[in-house]
Design a protein around this motif. Structure first.
Motif, PDB file in Angstrom:
ATOM      1  N   TYR A  69       0.945  -1.270  -0.046  1.00 22.62           N
ATOM      2  CA  TYR A  69      -0.108  -0.056  -0.185  1.00 22.62           C
ATOM      3  C   TYR A  69       0.901   1.237   0.011  1.00 22.62           C
ATOM      4  O   TYR A  69       0.165   2.378  -0.141  1.00 22.62           O
ATOM      5  CB  TYR A  69      -0.857   0.047   1.220  1.00 22.62           C
TER       6      TYR A  69
ATOM      7  N   ASP B 262      -2.673  -0.053  -6.864  1.00 19.61           N
ATOM      8  CA  ASP B 262      -3.444  -0.391  -7.961  1.00 19.61           C
ATOM      9  C   ASP B 262      -3.361  -1.822  -8.520  1.00 19.61           C
ATOM     10  O   ASP B 262      -4.175  -2.471  -8.839  1.00 19.61           O
ATOM     11  CB  ASP B 262      -3.110   0.617  -8.931  1.00 19.61           C
TER      12      ASP B 262
ATOM     13  N   ASN C 184       2.928   2.502  -2.162  1.00 16.14           N
ATOM     14  CA  ASN C 184       3.032   3.487  -3.512  1.00 16.14           C
ATOM     15  C   ASN C 184       1.667   3.042  -4.498  1.00 16.14           C
ATOM     16  O   ASN C 184       1.191   1.981  -4.248  1.00 16.14           O
ATOM     17  CB  ASN C 184       4.279   3.448  -4.069  1.00 16.14           C
ATOM     18  N   LYS C 185       1.216   4.112  -4.799  1.00 15.62           N
ATOM     19  CA  LYS C 185       0.090   3.934  -5.641  1.00 15.62           C
ATOM     20  C   LYS C 185       0.247   2.715  -6.789  1.00 15.62           C
ATOM     21  O   LYS C 185      -0.888   2.234  -7.088  1.00 15.62           O
ATOM     22  CB  LYS C 185      -0.128   5.350  -6.563  1.00 15.62           C
TER      23      LYS C 185
END
Length: 187
Positions: free
Chosen positions: A120, A127, A122-123
């Motif tokens: 969680y 994703d 980094n984006k």
């Protein structure tokens, strides 16, 4: 690292130094650029330290032998289960003397995928996590890279997504996984 890491590391160093003259790369000591011997050990004395401290079984000791170009040997010991996973390049992968191999499952909808517990942060990795959760059978976050390598190499888990994993966490597991018929790639 924690006191547990340091204590286990010191024991590992003493044992390896007694019989082998290779330098040692670990979280606590040296960078690869500082290594002068052709071959060197890569050690993670306790991967899954928080699991160990909490009394959870999924932690392990990881030792790899590498050259500057490749990983040659990997050994992971899971003390709680008394399971020793090991592989030498081009000689197969084993657990307590029995040959192991990765799952034959190629269907994401039927797959159990493990994740790094830092997914969680980094984006992009978050994703990816969301996409895989929607596409696969189920996911697991077990808190130990070396434990996950063993599960994948022995066909119990189908894959794992790593995020910012250090060489100490994957050096031994990479050899074991490759020799068990697995593949490591990035995306």
């Amino acid at each position: 690292g924690s006191n547990v890491d340091l204590e286990c590391q010191n024991i590992s160093y003493e044992l390896l130094r007694k019989d082998f003259q290779y330098e040692i790369l670990s979280e606590e000591k040296k960078t690869q650029d500082e290594i002068e011997t052709e071959l060197f050990w890569i050690i993670d004395p306790v991967d899954g330290t928080h699991n160990y401290i909490s009394g959870l079984p999924n932690f392990g000791v990881s030792i790899a032998l590498a050259s500057k170009k490749e990983f040659l040997l990997g050994v992971i010991y899971l003390p709680y289960f008394d399971e020793m996973y090991y592989a030498v390049k081009n000689q197969g992968a084993f657990m307590n003397g029995e040959k192991i191999q990765v799952s034959k499952n190629n269907d994401l909808e039927k797959s159990m995928i493990a994740f790094d517990n830092q997914f969680y942060l980094n984006k992009k990795s978050f994703d990816v996590y969301k996409k895989i959760v929607d596409a696969c059978f189920t996911t697991r976050i077990l808190g130990s890279a070396v434990y996950d390598f063993c599960l994948i190499a022995s066909g119990k888990v189908d894959a794992r997504v790593w995020n910012n994993t250090k060489v100490f966490d994957f050096a031994a597991g990479l050899t074991i996984l490759n020799e068990a018929g697995g593949k490591v790639t990035d995306f």
